[in-house]
Write a protein that holds these residues in place. Sequence first.
Motif, PDB file in Angstrom:
ATOM      1  N   CYS A 132       0.764  -1.067  -0.047  1.00  0.00           N
ATOM      2  CA  CYS A 132       0.155  -0.135  -0.024  1.00  0.00           C
ATOM      3  C   CYS A 132       0.851   1.537  -0.149  1.00  0.00           C
ATOM      4  CB  CYS A 132      -1.026   0.339   1.233  1.00  0.00           C
ATOM      5  SG  CYS A 132      -2.042  -1.397   1.445  1.00  0.00           S
ATOM      6  N   GLY A 133       0.290   2.356  -0.320  1.00  0.00           N
ATOM      7  CA  GLY A 133       0.979   3.812  -0.437  1.00  0.00           C
ATOM      8  C   GLY A 133       0.211   4.582   0.434  1.00  0.00           C
ATOM      9  N   SER A 134      -0.601   4.278   1.034  1.00  0.00           N
ATOM     10  CA  SER A 134      -1.616   5.488   2.055  1.00  0.00           C
ATOM     11  C   SER A 134      -2.481   4.435   2.956  1.00  0.00           C
ATOM     12  CB  SER A 134      -2.450   6.242   1.150  1.00  0.00           C
ATOM     13  OG  SER A 134      -3.276   5.462   0.456  1.00  0.00           O
ATOM     14  N   LEU A 135      -3.000   5.312   3.901  1.00  0.00           N
ATOM     15  CA  LEU A 135      -3.918   4.798   4.939  1.00  0.00           C
ATOM     16  C   LEU A 135      -5.181   4.169   4.149  1.00  0.00           C
ATOM     17  CD1 LEU A 135      -4.958   3.984   7.633  1.00  0.00           C
ATOM     18  CD2 LEU A 135      -5.840   6.300   7.914  1.00  0.00           C
ATOM     19  N   ASP A 136      -5.734   5.153   3.183  1.00  0.00           N
ATOM     20  CA  ASP A 136      -6.775   4.806   2.493  1.00  0.00           C
ATOM     21  C   ASP A 136      -6.827   3.537   1.517  1.00  0.00           C
ATOM     22  OD1 ASP A 136      -8.134   6.812   3.364  1.00  0.00           O
ATOM     23  OD2 ASP A 136      -8.041   8.255   1.410  1.00  0.00           O
ATOM     24  N   ASP A 137      -5.594   3.288   0.804  1.00  0.00           N
ATOM     25  CA  ASP A 137      -5.050   2.072   0.463  1.00  0.00           C
ATOM     26  C   ASP A 137      -5.205   0.676   1.310  1.00  0.00           C
ATOM     27  OD1 ASP A 137      -4.443   3.113  -2.149  1.00  0.00           O
ATOM     28  OD2 ASP A 137      -2.433   3.171  -1.612  1.00  0.00           O
ATOM     29  N   ALA A 138      -4.888   1.119   2.610  1.00  0.00           N
ATOM     30  CA  ALA A 138      -4.654  -0.047   3.498  1.00  0.00           C
ATOM     31  C   ALA A 138      -6.220  -0.609   3.726  1.00  0.00           C
ATOM     32  CB  ALA A 138      -3.829   0.442   4.470  1.00  0.00           C
ATOM     33  N   VAL A 139      -6.719   0.503   4.234  1.00  0.00           N
ATOM     34  CA  VAL A 139      -8.251   0.375   4.361  1.00  0.00           C
ATOM     35  C   VAL A 139      -9.109  -0.568   3.182  1.00  0.00           C
ATOM     36  CG1 VAL A 139     -10.426   1.586   5.109  1.00  0.00           C
ATOM     37  CG2 VAL A 139      -8.471   2.162   5.969  1.00  0.00           C
ATOM     38  N   ALA A 140      -8.682   0.131   2.177  1.00  0.00           N
ATOM     39  CA  ALA A 140      -9.690  -0.715   1.073  1.00  0.00           C
ATOM     40  C   ALA A 140      -8.983  -2.055   0.844  1.00  0.00           C
ATOM     41  CB  ALA A 140      -9.317   0.185  -0.407  1.00  0.00           C
ATOM     42  N   ALA A 141      -7.704  -2.080   1.109  1.00  0.00           N
ATOM     43  CA  ALA A 141      -6.950  -3.527   0.868  1.00  0.00           C
ATOM     44  C   ALA A 141      -7.641  -4.620   1.816  1.00  0.00           C
ATOM     45  CB  ALA A 141      -5.710  -3.617   0.722  1.00  0.00           C
ATOM     46  N   GLU A 142      -7.746  -4.101   3.020  1.00  0.00           N
ATOM     47  CA  GLU A 142      -8.374  -4.937   4.118  1.00  0.00           C
ATOM     48  C   GLU A 142      -9.833  -5.468   3.749  1.00  0.00           C
ATOM     49  OE1 GLU A 142      -7.869  -4.747   8.849  1.00  0.00           O
ATOM     50  OE2 GLU A 142      -9.407  -3.387   8.103  1.00  0.00           O
ATOM     51  N   ALA A 143     -10.546  -4.413   3.184  1.00  0.00           N
ATOM     52  CA  ALA A 143     -11.866  -4.537   2.893  1.00  0.00           C
ATOM     53  C   ALA A 143     -12.027  -5.717   1.580  1.00  0.00           C
ATOM     54  CB  ALA A 143     -12.663  -3.543   2.444  1.00  0.00           C
ATOM     55  N   ALA A 144     -10.892  -5.673   0.805  1.00  0.00           N
ATOM     56  CA  ALA A 144     -10.893  -6.401  -0.446  1.00  0.00           C
ATOM     57  C   ALA A 144     -10.339  -7.836   0.007  1.00  0.00           C
ATOM     58  CB  ALA A 144      -9.693  -5.827  -1.491  1.00  0.00           C
ATOM     59  N   GLY A 145      -9.835  -8.217   1.246  1.00  0.00           N
ATOM     60  CA  GLY A 145      -9.505  -9.284   1.667  1.00  0.00           C
ATOM     61  C   GLY A 145      -8.095  -9.746   1.845  1.00  0.00           C
ATOM     62  N   ALA A 146      -7.300  -8.512   1.706  1.00  0.00           N
ATOM     63  CA  ALA A 146      -5.905  -9.033   2.209  1.00  0.00           C
ATOM     64  C   ALA A 146      -5.334  -9.338   3.492  1.00  0.00           C
ATOM     65  CB  ALA A 146      -5.137  -7.550   1.752  1.00  0.00           C
ATOM     66  N   ASP A 147      -4.390 -10.242   3.789  1.00  0.00           N
ATOM     67  CA  ASP A 147      -4.297 -10.533   4.931  1.00  0.00           C
ATOM     68  C   ASP A 147      -3.093  -9.825   5.709  1.00  0.00           C
ATOM     69  OD1 ASP A 147      -5.772 -13.425   5.030  1.00  0.00           O
ATOM     70  OD2 ASP A 147      -4.378 -13.417   3.093  1.00  0.00           O
ATOM     71  N   LEU A 148      -2.318  -9.193   5.017  1.00  0.00           N
ATOM     72  CA  LEU A 148      -1.214  -8.229   5.570  1.00  0.00           C
ATOM     73  C   LEU A 148      -1.189  -6.995   4.829  1.00  0.00           C
ATOM     74  CD1 LEU A 148       1.431 -11.204   5.636  1.00  0.00           C
ATOM     75  CD2 LEU A 148       0.816 -10.021   7.454  1.00  0.00           C
ATOM     76  N   LEU A 149      -0.903  -6.036   5.433  1.00  0.00           N
ATOM     77  CA  LEU A 149      -1.008  -4.676   4.847  1.00  0.00           C
ATOM     78  C   LEU A 149       0.560  -4.001   4.900  1.00  0.00           C
ATOM     79  CD1 LEU A 149      -4.232  -3.495   6.817  1.00  0.00           C
ATOM     80  CD2 LEU A 149      -3.922  -4.426   4.514  1.00  0.00           C
ATOM     81  N   GLY A 150       1.058  -3.903   3.668  1.00  0.00           N
ATOM     82  CA  GLY A 150       2.498  -3.164   3.788  1.00  0.00           C
ATOM     83  C   GLY A 150       2.544  -1.944   3.317  1.00  0.00           C
ATOM     84  N   THR A 151       3.599  -1.297   3.840  1.00  0.00           N
ATOM     85  CA  THR A 151       3.737   0.297   3.359  1.00  0.00           C
ATOM     86  C   THR A 151       4.692   0.285   2.365  1.00  0.00           C
ATOM     87  OG1 THR A 151       5.568   0.382   5.323  1.00  0.00           O
ATOM     88  CG2 THR A 151       3.306   0.991   5.938  1.00  0.00           C
ATOM     89  N   THR A 152       4.871  -0.619   1.775  1.00  0.00           N
ATOM     90  CA  THR A 152       5.776  -0.590   0.549  1.00  0.00           C
ATOM     91  C   THR A 152       5.946   0.466  -0.468  1.00  0.00           C
ATOM     92  OG1 THR A 152       5.370  -3.048   0.543  1.00  0.00           O
ATOM     93  CG2 THR A 152       7.081  -2.451  -0.987  1.00  0.00           C
ATOM     94  N   LEU A 153       4.851   1.039  -0.749  1.00  0.00           N
ATOM     95  CA  LEU A 153       4.368   2.050  -1.635  1.00  0.00           C
ATOM     96  C   LEU A 153       4.375   3.403  -1.029  1.00  0.00           C
ATOM     97  CD1 LEU A 153       2.274   0.095  -4.268  1.00  0.00           C
ATOM     98  CD2 LEU A 153       4.958   0.563  -4.463  1.00  0.00           C
ATOM     99  N   SER A 154       4.455   3.591   0.227  1.00  0.00           N
ATOM    100  CA  SER A 154       4.478   4.843   0.565  1.00  0.00           C
ATOM    101  C   SER A 154       5.463   5.843   0.055  1.00  0.00           C
ATOM    102  CB  SER A 154       4.611   4.872   2.149  1.00  0.00           C
ATOM    103  OG  SER A 154       4.902   6.045   2.777  1.00  0.00           O
ATOM    104  N   GLY A 155       5.296   6.864  -0.586  1.00  0.00           N
ATOM    105  CA  GLY A 155       6.262   7.797  -1.052  1.00  0.00           C
ATOM    106  C   GLY A 155       6.337   7.576  -2.450  1.00  0.00           C
ATOM    107  N   TYR A 156       5.660   6.710  -2.903  1.00  0.00           N
ATOM    108  CA  TYR A 156       5.833   6.162  -4.408  1.00  0.00           C
ATOM    109  C   TYR A 156       4.474   6.313  -4.971  1.00  0.00           C
ATOM    110  CZ  TYR A 156      10.219   4.465  -2.948  1.00  0.00           C
ATOM    111  OH  TYR A 156      11.524   4.300  -2.590  1.00  0.00           O
ATOM    112  N   THR A 157       3.456   7.148  -4.550  1.00  0.00           N
ATOM    113  CA  THR A 157       2.170   7.297  -5.059  1.00  0.00           C
ATOM    114  C   THR A 157       2.177   8.766  -4.393  1.00  0.00           C
ATOM    115  OG1 THR A 157       0.802   6.618  -3.208  1.00  0.00           O
ATOM    116  CG2 THR A 157       1.230   5.091  -4.909  1.00  0.00           C
TER     117      THR A 157
END
Length: 230
Positions: A132-157
């Motif tokens: 993910c690249g942001s908090l909104d990404d993480a919230v959406a990814a959790e809702a989409a069914g992701a098991d782990l939320l990474g901050t990998t793309l922070s600063g790249y979006t």
Amino acid sequence: MRFSKTQTMSRLDGGLIVSCQAYPGEPMRDPRTMAQIARAAVAGGAAGIRLQGLDDIRAGADLDVPVVGLVKAGESEVFITPTLEHAVAVAVAGADIVALDGTRRPRPDGLSLADTIARLRAEHDVLVMADCGSLDDAVAAEAAGADLLGTTLSGYTPERPKTTGPDLELIALIAARCERPVVAEGRIHSTGSATAARRAGAFAVCVGTAITHPSTITSWFAEAVAGAAS
């Protein structure tokens, strides 16, 4: 997948994931080399390994720790395991966790992140890490069914500035807002940064460049020595 989901999560809890990757054209860009580096990282205490490319994932089949697998493909902004086809291939190659782009940007195959995860799981019982690249990404990814939320793309979006070190604020925001575990990843270049990421709320910490990319590490020291001489 070589470990059960429960085993994988238990092994990674509070541990270090080491990302073993080399870019195309670099001397170390060889699956056998990446597998050797991965084994060395495990010997040093890595709880998990992150590998890029199907051949690298297969070469790491004998590792006694969970493998986070991904492929980088395509020319679009979404290039980390960008399609369902890529995600299935990573699972087939033997990854315990499939890492994929977890942003809200359009995916090259037109599928939503939720559809991608659902269809992947219909074929393979694997864990999914959303980069993910942001908090909104993480919230959406959790809702989409992701098991782990990474901050990998922070600063790249465009949603967050590129911090000098890890985005500790984002780690804390995701940990406070989401139920899924947070994997701190991105610009963790010292033991102090790794400790800070863990204390900010990370379930696990992923380090790559500072451990496994000698060209970059060498450049840090070369620049320091040159600067001192001048």
